[in-house]
Design an enzyme around this catalytic site. Sequence first.
Site, PDB file in Angstrom:
ATOM      1  N   LYS A   1      -2.461  -1.932  -3.191  1.00 32.48           N
ATOM      2  CA  LYS A   1      -3.490  -1.041  -2.644  1.00 32.48           C
ATOM      3  C   LYS A   1      -3.039   0.398  -2.854  1.00 32.48           C
ATOM      4  O   LYS A   1      -2.367   0.987  -2.010  1.00 32.48           O
ATOM      5  CB  LYS A   1      -3.705  -1.353  -1.150  1.00 32.48           C
ATOM      6  CG  LYS A   1      -4.700  -0.422  -0.463  1.00 32.48           C
ATOM      7  CD  LYS A   1      -5.146  -0.982   0.868  1.00 32.48           C
ATOM      8  CE  LYS A   1      -5.968   0.004   1.653  1.00 32.48           C
ATOM      9  NZ  LYS A   1      -6.609  -0.576   2.834  1.00 32.48           N
TER      10      LYS A   1
ATOM     11  N   GLU B   1       0.815  -1.229   0.000  1.00 35.08           N
ATOM     12  CA  GLU B   1       0.000   0.000   0.000  1.00 35.08           C
ATOM     13  C   GLU B   1       0.843   1.273   0.000  1.00 35.08           C
ATOM     14  O   GLU B   1       1.231   1.758   1.061  1.00 35.08           O
ATOM     15  CB  GLU B   1      -0.947   0.013   1.222  1.00 35.08           C
ATOM     16  CG  GLU B   1      -1.828   1.263   1.243  1.00 35.08           C
ATOM     17  CD  GLU B   1      -2.789   1.341   2.426  1.00 35.08           C
ATOM     18  OE1 GLU B   1      -2.756   0.459   3.294  1.00 35.08           O
ATOM     19  OE2 GLU B   1      -3.559   2.311   2.474  1.00 35.08           O
TER      20      GLU B   1
HETATM   21  P1  13P Z   1      -9.143   4.504   4.031  1.00 37.50           P
HETATM   22  O1  13P Z   1      -9.987   3.819   2.979  1.00 37.50           O
HETATM   23  O2  13P Z   1      -9.930   5.168   5.110  1.00 37.50           O
HETATM   24  O3  13P Z   1      -8.081   5.354   3.410  1.00 37.50           O
HETATM   25  O4  13P Z   1      -8.383   3.335   4.799  1.00 37.50           O
HETATM   26  C1  13P Z   1      -7.784   2.348   4.077  1.00 37.50           C
HETATM   27  C2  13P Z   1      -6.578   1.890   4.782  1.00 37.50           C
HETATM   28  O5  13P Z   1      -6.460   0.738   5.139  1.00 37.50           O
HETATM   29  C3  13P Z   1      -5.501   2.850   5.013  1.00 37.50           C
HETATM   30  O6  13P Z   1      -4.341   2.174   5.359  1.00 37.50           O
END
Ligand code: 13P
Length: 344
Positions: free
Chosen positions: A219, A177
């Site tokens: 992500k 991510e």
């Molecule tokens: P948000 O969709 O609120 O950005 O959270 C996703 C997430 O896991 C952030 O690390």
Amino acid sequence: MSTHPLEATAKAMVAPGKGILAADESTGTIEKRFAGIKVESTEENRCAYRDMLFSAKGLGQYISGVILYDETMRQKSADGTPFVELLSKNGILPGIKVDTGAKDLALCPNEKVTEGLDNLAKRCAEYGKMGAKFAKWRAVVTIGAGMPSSTCIAANAHALARYAAICQAAGLTPIVEPEVLMDGDHTVERCEEATEWTLNAVYEALHLHRVTLEQSVLKPSMVISGKDCPKQAGVEEVAERTVRILKRTVPAAVAGVVFLSGGQSDEVATEHLNAMNRMYAGKLPWPLSFSYGRALQQPSLKAWKGSASNVAIAQAALLHRARMNGLACLGRYTAELERQALAA
Ligand code: 13P
């Protein structure tokens, strides 16, 4: 040739019409979310809130996996069933956040690097024994004057790659991510540039660290205008720019892409995902899905307000958002469906 178990998990995470619920807020973050509804962040309240989310009947129809925080991984539902077991019984894969947060990046003012590599192999092995199937690590990239720096991009790409390699060695499927933050008044063009740079660096680092892309899920953030930018890109422009950058930077071998919501409103996050799937149906090498935290939980959290008597309406609010996003994965979400369901 049989599919490797980590690849099978990655594929299941992005099964058609399903996405991931990010419920891995750290203790500090959930305290902020609870403050918004005036609920004290005690261990009991955090457990009751997550119990409400995870025991929503039928959640597994739209949700393939849930990301948990360490504390939640060890908690139980009101009837004594461990959360990990409750989720597994409902066909939902349990996952775990393994980073320890974004910390100041030395000598790079206002930039962050995510920590958590110390003892990571040991922690992943423990989480695997507890039933976790996948893991998450979030890196953040800030746009601003002179930012992002190449230092920030390189440090975060390196940490993400070390994390992903350690996960795969320990038998967990990594969610990679890299979030380009929407904070600031930057244009959508600057977001596009920063996202392309970040994703290129991330895939170069994953290659260097021998990560098997088929056994991983990306992500990313979407390519959107800064929150305070006077000119906001529209839904189709966001879809076009986001897909253009993914096509340039994400190898076809990656099992799937699950977007974060990053502070977009719940309906806008759904609209963006839907537009991408509608406009590019059958044209992309990876499924495009969601791994939303706030955009899935916000209406549910507001309905819950910390009270057991609100559990049913809070669960209905969660199921509604999960269903809308499940439809967006298939490009079948419409404003009419959104309204009909709300009126029902
Ligand atoms: P948000 O969709 O609120 O950005 O959270 C996703 C997430 O896991 C952030 O690390």
